[in-house]
Design a protein around this motif. Structure first.
Motif, short mmCIF file in Angstrom:
data_model
loop_
_atom_site.label_atom_id
_atom_site.label_comp_id
_atom_site.label_asym_id
_atom_site.label_seq_id
_atom_site.Cartn_x
_atom_site.Cartn_y
_atom_site.Cartn_z
N GLU A 81 9.72 5.28 3.15
CA GLU A 81 10.92 5.92 3.69
C GLU A 81 12.09 4.95 3.63
OE1 GLU A 81 10.66 7.66 7.70
OE2 GLU A 81 12.79 7.22 7.95
N LYS A 140 0.83 -1.21 0.00
CA LYS A 140 0.00 0.00 0.00
C LYS A 140 0.86 1.26 0.00
CE LYS A 140 -3.85 -2.14 -0.11
NZ LYS A 140 -4.75 -2.00 -1.28
N ASP A 146 -6.49 9.97 -2.34
CA ASP A 146 -6.99 10.34 -3.67
C ASP A 146 -8.15 9.47 -4.13
OD1 ASP A 146 -5.39 12.50 -4.07
OD2 ASP A 146 -3.78 11.38 -5.02
N LYS A 187 2.54 13.22 -1.10
CA LYS A 187 2.55 14.17 0.01
C LYS A 187 2.74 13.45 1.34
CE LYS A 187 -0.73 17.49 -1.99
NZ LYS A 187 -2.17 17.83 -1.99
N ASN A 188 2.32 12.20 1.38
CA ASN A 188 2.38 11.43 2.61
C ASN A 188 3.81 10.97 2.93
OD1 ASN A 188 1.19 10.09 4.86
ND2 ASN A 188 1.22 8.16 3.71
N PHE A 189 4.51 10.41 1.94
CA PHE A 189 5.82 9.83 2.27
C PHE A 189 7.00 10.77 2.02
CE2 PHE A 189 5.43 8.23 -2.18
CZ PHE A 189 6.65 8.67 -2.69
N SER A 216 0.59 13.87 -5.12
CA SER A 216 -0.68 13.19 -4.86
C SER A 216 -0.79 13.00 -3.35
CB SER A 216 -0.64 11.82 -5.53
OG SER A 216 0.46 11.10 -5.01
N THR A 217 -1.90 12.45 -2.87
CA THR A 217 -1.96 12.21 -1.41
C THR A 217 -0.88 11.21 -1.00
OG1 THR A 217 -3.75 10.60 -1.74
CG2 THR A 217 -4.38 12.80 -1.01
N SER A 218 -0.49 10.31 -1.92
CA SER A 218 0.56 9.36 -1.58
C SER A 218 1.92 10.05 -1.51
CB SER A 218 0.55 8.23 -2.63
OG SER A 218 1.69 7.45 -2.47
N LEU A 222 2.79 2.55 2.16
CA LEU A 222 2.65 3.35 3.37
C LEU A 222 3.95 4.12 3.60
CD1 LEU A 222 0.77 0.88 5.75
CD2 LEU A 222 -0.15 2.52 4.11
N ALA A 223 3.81 5.27 4.26
CA ALA A 223 4.91 6.22 4.37
C ALA A 223 6.16 5.61 5.00
CB ALA A 223 4.45 7.43 5.18
N GLU A 224 5.96 4.80 6.04
CA GLU A 224 7.10 4.27 6.78
C GLU A 224 7.90 3.30 5.92
OE1 GLU A 224 3.93 4.19 7.66
OE2 GLU A 224 3.74 5.49 9.40
N SER A 256 7.60 21.78 -2.21
CA SER A 256 6.31 21.13 -2.43
C SER A 256 5.61 21.68 -3.65
CB SER A 256 5.40 21.36 -1.21
OG SER A 256 5.90 20.72 -0.07
N ALA A 290 12.69 13.74 3.04
CA ALA A 290 13.38 15.04 3.12
C ALA A 290 13.95 15.24 4.52
CB ALA A 290 12.41 16.16 2.77
N ALA A 303 9.24 11.38 10.89
CA ALA A 303 10.50 10.77 10.45
C ALA A 303 11.62 11.05 11.45
CB ALA A 303 10.89 11.29 9.07
N PRO A 315 7.88 13.98 2.57
CA PRO A 315 8.51 14.81 3.61
C PRO A 315 9.31 13.98 4.61
CG PRO A 315 6.21 15.44 3.31
CD PRO A 315 6.41 14.16 2.55
N ARG A 316 8.97 12.72 4.80
CA ARG A 316 9.75 11.87 5.71
C ARG A 316 11.16 11.72 5.16
NH1 ARG A 316 6.45 8.28 9.53
NH2 ARG A 316 8.50 7.60 10.21
#
Ligand code: FAD
Ligand code: FAD
Lengths: 310, 249
Positions: A74, A67, B160, A96-98, A92-94, A69-71, A112, A103, B133, A100-101
């Motif tokens: 990363e 899926k 989305d 945007k979700n992962f 996208s929402t995906s 997921l952000a973690e 952004s 970065a 993070a 920044p972690r």
């Protein structure tokens, strides 16, 4: 210079927003690689290999990436980041979700939602709901960027490049997928549709929204909505167009019973042609509409649909 | 359990900002400022968790100029227990904010941090994810429903394609989307009470963080203006224009 574009996909299909990110990557210059991180996403990797300008596809496959997921993202992106001068993904929402972690772990200030590349370190991005455009120069050695898909052309096709399997890395923390409730529809995807028909609070109820949907189906359009229509429960959340919803830029945007608040305009004012149907001739939406019709939507919309069918 | 809620002071969402003629920035002189709407939703969610007996203390923190005190007071009037102002007149980018927040988390020991998903001024949508993070915590961004059962957190997120539900254990980061709740207005008695609630004032130096911006703003410009078009008389004329003038149907 080498650039890594992180693909947007659902394991079965490559999302077109990835092609926009590749176009932004081309403007940076240098070799472009694409990371396809997912689970059983071989077809996506093959699709990515055929995007014009891509030198190599990196394919990471694991259950943890199913899926995206952000973690987990990363983990895999950080394990590859060292080899690249810039990392890009669609906003996208995906993404945007992962993103920044990544970065933060690289000690980089993410840029952004860029809408233009002025130089490899200089970018334009909208702020204040698109009421101002900021040109920023990044002093970070590595650039971490999310790309607004609607403002870059979609990169075309090429003969397939090589696909290399890479390690999936280790998730940075534990979060578990429980379930999802995805809007099912045969209509085009809102973010990339050529025509969008949106309804607002003026539509009045979930039942009434059928007239918006019926018009949309007649002309092969996607359906969108204002925040007020979503908040009132007329349509699901993923229909929301605006500053804090989806940004769209179709050839034709038809706003029906929408007043035109700045937060809504932020999501649609780059559409090529805008039509507004509203009974209030003072509604701010008319100030951005190419064609405005002052009318009651309950008579005008069915009439419009009938005229298009006829 | 403690909850930390970072709040940002931003231009009120009703204000249409203008770019300065010299293109150095937007003009914020004499413009109404308010708490970022997504932060209000974050404060509200924390208060609801406390009202359900799931949290003991709500600490609110703002990083910004002296006037950010007002934003903290708003959060206190809504129901937060105490505030921390990290005072600076420098521009603070999300990375710098996340680094300071990570230090605040170390010092205060909250199990949950609830932030807004984006600030409506620079629309960056980063701070919560960056904080997660830096702390090595799981995250649930764009939340439309938060369920807490002991250490177990279940969050429904606006994505989305629709909605997605994730589970994780505390400590964790949540960022709020629009439909998580409707924030309350502070009542006058609560606004009065909030004046007596403590606000601790610190500086970024107290946390040993270098907050020098990484992005240099070269220019702020006005987007291309979209001219209003015409009003059509009726549906027939509209269809004609779309087919024969605009060529989009
Ligand atoms: C933090 C924040 C974020 C936001 N993000 C977004 C966002 O992403 N997207 C978004 O859309 N909004 C967003 N908003 C909300 C925004 O400010 C407006 O409240 C919202 O867009 C209004 O929706 P609307 O135009 O449907 O409703 P209204 O403003 O109530 O307008 C309804 C319109 O329908 C017309 N109408 C009524 N009946 C009829 C009829 N029978 N025939 C024809 N016309 C009729 C009326 O004349 C009126 O113009 C946000 C607000 C905040 C505070
Ligand atoms: C973000 C936010 C949005 C709000 N939106 C609404 C809204 O849409 N509609 C609505 O009816 N209310 C709203 N409120 C209710 C709120 O309680 C006050 O009425 C409002 O903040 C006072 O506006 P002001 O511009 O005078 O505030 P300020 O300029 O900050 O207040 C000046 C001083 O007035 C005093 N004061 C503050 N609130 C009140 C009050 N309610 N009565 C008397 N004195 C007061 C305080 O001492 C304050 O220092 C909102 C509050 C907040 C924090």
């Amino acid at each position: 210079m080498s650039v890594l574009v992180i693909a947007e996909h659902d394991n079965a299909h490559l999302n077109d927003a990835t092609r926009a990110a590749v176009t932004a990557a081309k403007a940076l210059g240098g070799d472009i690689h694409i990371l396809v991180a997912g689970h059983n996403a071989g077809a996506v990797a093959q699709g990515a290999a055929q995007i014009d300008g891509v030198a190599k596809v990196l394919h990471a496959d694991s259950e943890a990436l199913d899926k995206r997921l952000a973690e987990a993202m990363e983990g895999v992106v950080l394990s590859l980041a060292e080899g690249y001068d810039a990392l890009l993904t669609p906003a996208s929402t995906s993404g945007k979700n992962f993103m920044p972690r990544i970065a933060a772990k690289l000690d980089v200030m993410q840029i952004s939602d860029i809408i233009a590349v002025e130089a490899p370190d200089t970018f334009v991005r909208p702020v204040y709901a698109g009421n101002a455009l900021q040109t920023v120069k990044s002093s970070d050695a590595k650039k971490v960027i999310t790309v607004r898909p609607t403002t870059f052309e979609k990169a075309g096709d090429q003969g397939a490049c090589a696909i290399e399997t890479v390690d999936a890395g280790t998730p940075a923390a534990a979060s578990r997928f429980v379930g999802e409730e995805l809007s099912k529809s045969d209509r085009p995807e809102l973010a990339s549709a050529k025509i969008v028909v949106s309804g607002g609070r003026g539509v009045g109820s979930a039942e009434n929204f059928a007239i918006i949907e019926s018009l949309a189906d007649t002309i092969g359009a996607a359906v969108g909505a204002s925040r007020a229509a979503v908040d009132a429960g007329y349509v699901p959340n993923d229909y929301q167009v605006g500053q804090t919803g989806k940004v769209v830029a179709p050839d034709l945007y038809i706003a029906i019973g929408i007043s035109g608040a700045i937060q809504h305009l932020a999501g649609m004012k780059d559409s090529k042609v805008i039509v507004a149907i509203n009974k209030d001739e003072e509604a701010p939406i008319f100030s951005v509409a190419d064609y405005g019709l002052v009318a009651d939507l309950f008579t005008a919309v069915p009439e419009f649909e009938a005229a298009l069918k006829g | 359990m403690k909850i930390l809620v970072p709040v940002k002071r931003v231009v009120d969402y009703n204000v249409k900002v203008r770019v300065k003629p010299d293109q150095s920035d937007v003009d914020l002189a004499n413009v109404k400022m308010s708490m970022n709407p997504f932060c209000e939703i974050a404060v509200e969610e924390a208060i609801r968790l406390k009202e359900k007996g799931l949290a003991e203390e709500i600490i609110t923190v703002s990083i910004g100029p002296a006037q950010a005190q007002e934003t903290l007071r708003t959060a206190l009037a809504m129901g937060a227990d105490r505030g921390i102002l990290v005072q600076t007149d420098q521009t603070t980018e999300p990375l710098a904010v996340a680094k300071i927040l990570a230090k605040v988390v170390e010092a205060e020991g909250p199990s949950l941090v609830i932030l807004g998903k984006q600030a409506i001024d620079d629309d960056a949508n980063q701070t919560g994810q960056m904080l997660a993070a830096l702390l090595g915590w799981p995250q649930a961004t764009f939340a439309s429903e938060v369920k807490l059962d002991g250490e177990a957190l279940e969050v429904t997120r606006e994505i989305d394609g629709g909605l997605q539900t994730l589970a994780m254990s505390l400590p964790a980061i949540v960022t709020t989307d629009l439909r998580l709740n409707e924030p309350r207005y502070a009542s006058l008695p609560n606004i009065m009470k909030a004046k007596k609630k403590p606000i601790d004032t610190k500086t970024p130096d107290d946390f040993g963080e270098d907050i020098t911006p990484r992005l240099q703003v070269l220019k702020v410009s006005e987007p291309a203006k979209r001219e209003a078009g015409i009003k059509v008389e009726n549906v027939t004329q509209l269809v004609d224009k779309l087919k024969n003038e605009a060529g989009v149907l």
